[in-house]
Scaffold this motif. Structure first.
Motif, short mmCIF file in Angstrom:
data_model
loop_
_atom_site.label_atom_id
_atom_site.label_comp_id
_atom_site.label_asym_id
_atom_site.label_seq_id
_atom_site.Cartn_x
_atom_site.Cartn_y
_atom_site.Cartn_z
N PRO A 1 17.89 40.19 9.15
CA PRO A 1 17.29 39.32 8.25
C PRO A 1 18.45 38.96 7.05
CG PRO A 1 17.08 42.01 7.71
CD PRO A 1 17.39 41.76 8.94
N ASN A 2 19.57 39.51 7.14
CA ASN A 2 20.76 39.16 6.24
C ASN A 2 21.52 38.33 6.78
OD1 ASN A 2 19.32 40.84 4.36
ND2 ASN A 2 20.06 42.46 5.29
N ILE A 3 21.82 38.15 8.15
CA ILE A 3 22.91 37.45 8.79
C ILE A 3 23.17 36.03 7.92
CG2 ILE A 3 21.42 36.48 10.63
CD1 ILE A 3 23.99 36.70 12.53
N LYS B 1 29.67 24.86 12.10
CA LYS B 1 28.75 25.52 11.00
C LYS B 1 27.32 24.77 11.29
CE LYS B 1 30.45 22.29 7.58
NZ LYS B 1 29.40 21.30 7.63
N ASP B 2 27.33 23.58 11.92
CA ASP B 2 25.79 22.96 12.29
C ASP B 2 25.12 23.61 13.12
OD1 ASP B 2 26.84 20.77 10.57
OD2 ASP B 2 27.86 19.76 12.33
N ILE B 3 26.01 24.35 14.05
CA ILE B 3 25.15 24.95 15.24
C ILE B 3 24.88 26.48 14.82
CG2 ILE B 3 25.71 25.69 17.45
CD1 ILE B 3 27.17 23.03 17.94
N ALA B 4 25.75 26.97 14.12
CA ALA B 4 25.71 28.32 13.74
C ALA B 4 24.14 28.79 12.84
CB ALA B 4 26.80 28.86 12.94
N LEU B 5 23.81 27.41 12.42
CA LEU B 5 22.32 27.76 11.72
C LEU B 5 21.35 28.16 12.69
CD1 LEU B 5 22.35 24.44 9.77
CD2 LEU B 5 22.41 26.77 8.64
N VAL B 6 21.33 27.86 13.92
CA VAL B 6 20.42 28.36 14.93
C VAL B 6 20.46 29.91 15.18
CG1 VAL B 6 19.66 28.16 17.31
CG2 VAL B 6 20.60 26.07 16.11
N SER B 7 21.82 30.26 15.20
CA SER B 7 22.01 31.56 15.53
C SER B 7 21.22 32.32 14.29
CB SER B 7 23.43 31.92 15.74
OG SER B 7 23.63 33.49 15.93
N VAL B 8 21.54 31.91 13.05
CA VAL B 8 21.12 32.62 11.78
C VAL B 8 19.61 32.62 11.92
CG1 VAL B 8 21.19 32.35 9.43
CG2 VAL B 8 23.11 32.24 10.54
N LYS B 9 19.00 31.51 12.08
CA LYS B 9 17.64 31.40 11.94
C LYS B 9 16.89 32.31 13.21
CE LYS B 9 15.76 27.89 14.29
NZ LYS B 9 15.27 28.22 15.27
N ASN B 10 17.51 32.35 14.17
CA ASN B 10 16.87 32.97 15.09
C ASN B 10 16.85 34.53 15.31
OD1 ASN B 10 15.97 30.58 16.17
ND2 ASN B 10 16.96 30.83 18.16
N LYS B 11 18.50 34.92 14.57
CA LYS B 11 18.42 36.41 14.51
C LYS B 11 17.42 36.92 13.12
CE LYS B 11 22.85 36.33 16.73
NZ LYS B 11 22.83 37.17 17.66
N ARG B 12 17.29 35.92 12.30
CA ARG B 12 16.55 36.49 11.07
C ARG B 12 15.11 36.41 11.26
NH1 ARG B 12 18.40 33.21 5.65
NH2 ARG B 12 20.66 34.35 5.68
N ASN B 13 14.66 35.39 12.33
CA ASN B 13 13.36 35.56 12.88
C ASN B 13 12.96 36.77 13.52
OD1 ASN B 13 12.53 33.25 11.89
ND2 ASN B 13 12.49 32.01 13.59
N ALA B 14 13.98 37.25 14.38
CA ALA B 14 13.88 38.46 15.21
C ALA B 14 13.56 39.67 14.68
CB ALA B 14 14.85 38.27 16.40
N ALA B 15 14.00 39.63 13.24
CA ALA B 15 14.09 40.83 12.38
C ALA B 15 12.25 41.26 12.16
CB ALA B 15 14.60 40.65 10.95
N ASP B 16 11.42 40.27 12.49
CA ASP B 16 10.01 40.39 12.46
C ASP B 16 9.68 41.06 13.84
OD1 ASP B 16 9.95 40.43 9.56
OD2 ASP B 16 9.89 38.07 9.92
N HIS B 17 10.26 41.15 14.77
CA HIS B 17 9.85 41.07 16.37
C HIS B 17 10.17 42.66 16.60
CE1 HIS B 17 9.02 40.98 20.33
NE2 HIS B 17 8.68 39.70 20.09
N PRO B 18 8.81 43.46 16.78
CA PRO B 18 9.12 44.74 17.28
C PRO B 18 9.80 45.20 18.37
CG PRO B 18 6.81 44.11 17.66
CD PRO B 18 7.65 43.07 17.00
N CYS B 19 10.12 44.22 19.21
CA CYS B 19 10.92 44.43 20.55
C CYS B 19 12.37 44.13 20.54
CB CYS B 19 10.04 44.06 21.70
SG CYS B 19 8.27 44.47 21.84
N ALA B 20 12.67 43.52 19.13
CA ALA B 20 14.00 42.69 19.42
C ALA B 20 15.20 43.77 19.41
CB ALA B 20 13.97 41.92 18.09
N LEU B 21 16.24 43.07 19.95
CA LEU B 21 17.50 44.14 19.98
C LEU B 21 18.40 43.37 19.08
CD1 LEU B 21 19.59 45.88 21.66
CD2 LEU B 21 20.14 43.91 22.95
N LEU B 22 18.27 42.39 18.49
CA LEU B 22 19.32 41.62 17.52
C LEU B 22 18.75 40.98 16.11
CD1 LEU B 22 20.91 40.07 20.60
CD2 LEU B 22 22.12 41.73 19.42
N GLY B 23 17.68 41.51 15.79
CA GLY B 23 16.94 41.02 14.28
C GLY B 23 18.11 41.45 13.46
#
Lengths: 159, 169, 390
Positions: free
Chosen positions: C187-189, C163-185
């Motif tokens: 905002p709710n993960i 769970k300490d490490i999963a935070l990174v995946s959550v942060k990055n996939k949420r950040n990507a929700a604002d990227h117009p070229c993202a495949l895996l954004g």
């Protein structure tokens, strides 16, 4: 150690056999999709034209490699063209003799600036000449599948 | 970046666009078969595995013993000084419990790959192999394990002459 | 060192998609054309092209560099392809940098492309040949093994939980929700989603890892005198570094990426950075797996060993935190077309420092940023430091 220990009997040399388990699936791309659909559906050649460079690409590209403009002007070219060069293959890639020689040519379709690689057919080896006029022979429409092989070969115009 | 560009290029396709032939594509399977020469060091390594032994090499200059063997020390870039027989047991340095194969198909039984530090080699020096005869839930870093060899008649001079490593006790 | 100052003056990219209809050339063209247009240059202004792309086997084209060259804008120009595994995307602009810094070129186009979807049934067929053909491949490895083995070693060393490490995946996939070229954004993960995803090779689960992706990214680099004519917002390349460790990956302790530290120290020294934690404002470390972001922050000396998870938990690495990490969404969020993914990180620093990152813009007007990529057998570190002003 490196200099002192060498494999000096062939029987001691060994190799590990293996393979790289890949296969490729190539999309025809944006330009290729139009090019091959035009062959498949209409038996026609489509190229892209760069007005700036006065150059027509066949097979087409979505960009002009010379000036980097996006190309969206499509032009019909061929189906006749001129042989720019040719070669006669007598052996297969594995070295075995071919029963019938395979004739490959660079063909500049009328209206195109680039050339297309394809086969020549229905032509005697003594008739082959750079500059000869040829035309495309397409497979019957129902057998075409949007591939370069939808063109059977090119034959002399007056054949 | 976003202010100037309304729509970024790139047409994403679905797998069904291929299976239903909605887009044109061609396929090719290369015949990518190889015979990789084992070379001097790995050639000896394989020959010793066939005899049921693990062999490493020692660099006197760097005072370390490594496995798999190599003819040169990549630290000091001198030829290795001597061959050293190692033990066929060691300690689990790290491990995984793997449920998929390389093409991402599920495995029926998980595999337990591990880096195993081989006794007789320098500290931290290990090889990649598999663990067996162990409940995946019982595997621990630091666990002592030993090689389970194929019978001599079945050994061919391959890393798979060791079936896997199993816990000691 | 007698080197010229080099600036990034333009950038472009395609969407990152699972399967692109475009050919590799077409992807490269779209990114390269956008990069040139963004700084109002034409192909005539380009003196040379540096291309980065992963093994030929992915696209299924032998001599892929030459194949891509016309789409990368290299028609009748000096052209060079480089490849250092996943580290390529940050190495390609380093290569472009020395072409310009040396005085050889005034303007260099840097293009990275990957079309992994061509490789069937899965690009791992090509990837798994990184394992030694004689001593490792007979064991039937897949690429996830090496990551799982490294991640487990990292977790064990510092007593970390998934769970300490999963935070990174959550942060990055949420950040990507604002990227117009993202495949895996997304905002709710949540961390729960990551922890419940399919276990592939424990400790690696489906949402710990970035998937196969197609895409291309390009940058335009220019010498100081040219850059100042082109733009009033040049982003300078302040430092570069790269380093390779031995391919005998089972002989090293995987808990710490020493090679990343060496690459970072080289780049910090060139950039005159003595206190990276104070002087680097924004970071794009390589994150093909969530633990890798943490691992690399430590290797970059931006977190104490074993402390990167705590920084993540405390929000320090969030887009609004004191040290935003992967504000783009990273590979976990935007996607992972190997070389293009690394160059996307450099492009993100460029956009962020110019204040052009749109919804992803970090607050506080950062002036120095770092992008890093990693590759091969836990082996390669490539680092680039960009800055505005000065």
């Amino acid at each position: 150690m490196a200099l002192l220990e060498k494999v000096d009997k062939n029987i001691e040399a060994r190799a590990w056999q293996g393979e790289i388990p890949i296969q490729s699936r190539y999309t025809c791309g944006l330009a290729g999709e139009k090019f091959f659909r035009e062959i498949m559906e209409n038996g026609r050649f489509a190229g892209t034209h760069c007005a700036e460079c006065e150059y027509t690409y066949v097979p087409p590209t979505i960009y002009c490699e010379r000036c980097f403009a996006k190309l969206d002007e499509w032009v019909e070219v061929g189906p006749e063209g001129t042989v720019q060069s040719f070669t006669v293959l007598l052996v297969a890639p594995d070295g075995t003799p071919l029963e019938e020689p395979d004739i490959l040519a660079l063909i500049q379709l009328d209206g195109a600036d680039s050339v297309l690689v394809h086969r020549l057919g229905k032509v005697g080896l003594d008739e082959l000449a750079i500059g000869m006029r040829v035309k495309a022979v397409f497979k019957p429409k129902k057998e075409r599948e949007g591939s370069i092989l939808d063109i059977v070969h090119f034959v002399p115009v007056n054949a | 970046m976003t202010a100037k560009i309304k729509e970024f290029p790139g047409v994403g396709l679905r797998e069904s666009d291929f299976t239903e032939r909605k887009v044109l594509f061609t396929e090719w399977k290369p015949d990518a078969r190889y015979a990789w020469d084992a070379g001097v060091a790995i050639g000896r390594y394989l020959a010793e595995l066939k005899e049921g032994r693990i062999i490493g090499v020692r660099c006197h200059h760097c005072r370390r013993t490594v496995v798999p063997p190599r003819i040169f020390c990549e630290w000091c870039f001198r030829p290795m000084d001597e061959w050293v027989y190692l033990e066929d047991h060691g300690v689990v340095n790290t491990f995984s419990i793997c449920y998929v194969q390389w093409d991402m198909e599920r495995l029926e039984e998980p595999l337990i790959p591990a880096v195993i530090e081989i006794a007789g080699a320098s500290k931290g020096v290990g090889i990649l192999h598999l663990l067996g005869e162990v409940d995946p839930r019982e595997v621990k870093i630091g666990m002592k394990v030993k090689a389970v060899w194929k019978p001599a008649a079945e050994r061919i001079g391959a890393i798979t002459d060791i079936r896997y490593f199993k816990p000691i006790n | 060192m007698g080197l010229r100052k080099v600036a990034v003056v333009g950038a472009g990219m395609t969407k990152f998609v699972r399967r692109a209809q475009e050919t590799g050339k077409e992807l490269a063209y779209e990114a390269a054309k956008m990069a040139l247009d963004s700084c109002e240059l034409t192909l005539d202004d380009v003196d040379g092209v540096a291309l980065g792309t992963a093994p030929d086997a992915f696209d299924g084209v032998h001599m892929k560099g030459e194949y891509l060259s016309d789409g990368a804008g290299a028609w009748r120009k000096p052209f060079m392809r480089s490849y250092v595994g996943g580290g390529t995307g940050v190495f390609a602009p380093i290569q472009g940098w020395y072409h310009v810094a040396s005085g050889l070129f005034d303007v260099c186009l840097v293009v990275c492309e990957e079309k992994m979807s061509s490789c069937q049934p899965h690009p791992q067929g090509a990837f798994l040949t990184i394992f030694d053909h004689t001593t490792e491949r007979p064991l039937g490895p897949n690429l996830l093994w090496i990551f799982a083995l490294e991640m487990n070693r990292y977790m064990q060393t510092y007593g970390l939980q998934k769970k300490d490490i999963a935070l990174v995946s959550v942060k990055n996939k949420r950040n990507a929700a604002d990227h117009p070229c993202a495949l895996l954004g997304d905002p709710n993960i949540t961390v729960e989603d990551v922890l419940k995803s399919e276990v592939l090779a424990w400790p690696v689960q489906r949402l710990d890892v970035s998937p196969v992706t197609d895409g291309a990214v390009a940058l335009v680099l220019a010498a100081e005198n040219v850059a100042k004519r082109i733009t009033d917002k040049p982003v300078w390349i302040k430092g570069v570094g790269w380093s390779l460790d031995t391919a005998y990956w089972t002989n090293r302790d995987l808990y710490y990426p020493k090679y990343v530290e060496y690459a970072a120290r080289m780049a910090y020294e060139m950039a005159g950075i003595r206190e990276p934690r104070k002087e680097i404002h924004i970071v794009e470390p390589y994150d093909p797996f969530d633990y890798k972001e943490l691992h690399h922050l430590e290797g970059l000396l931006l977190a104490d060993k074993g402390e990167a998870p705590r920084l993540t938990a405390e929000g320090v690495t969030a887009r609004t935190g004191n040290m935003p990490v992967c504000p783009s969404g990273g590979l976990l969020g935007v996607g992972n077309p190997i070389a293009a993914a690394g160059l996307m990180k450099v492009a993100e620093i460029f956009w962020q420092l110019r204040g052009e990152a749109g919804k992803r813009q970090v607050p506080g007007k950062p002036i120095t940023g770092l992008a890093q990529a990693w590759g091969d057998l836990m082996q390669v570190g490539t680092v680039i430091i960009l800055g505005i002003g000065g």
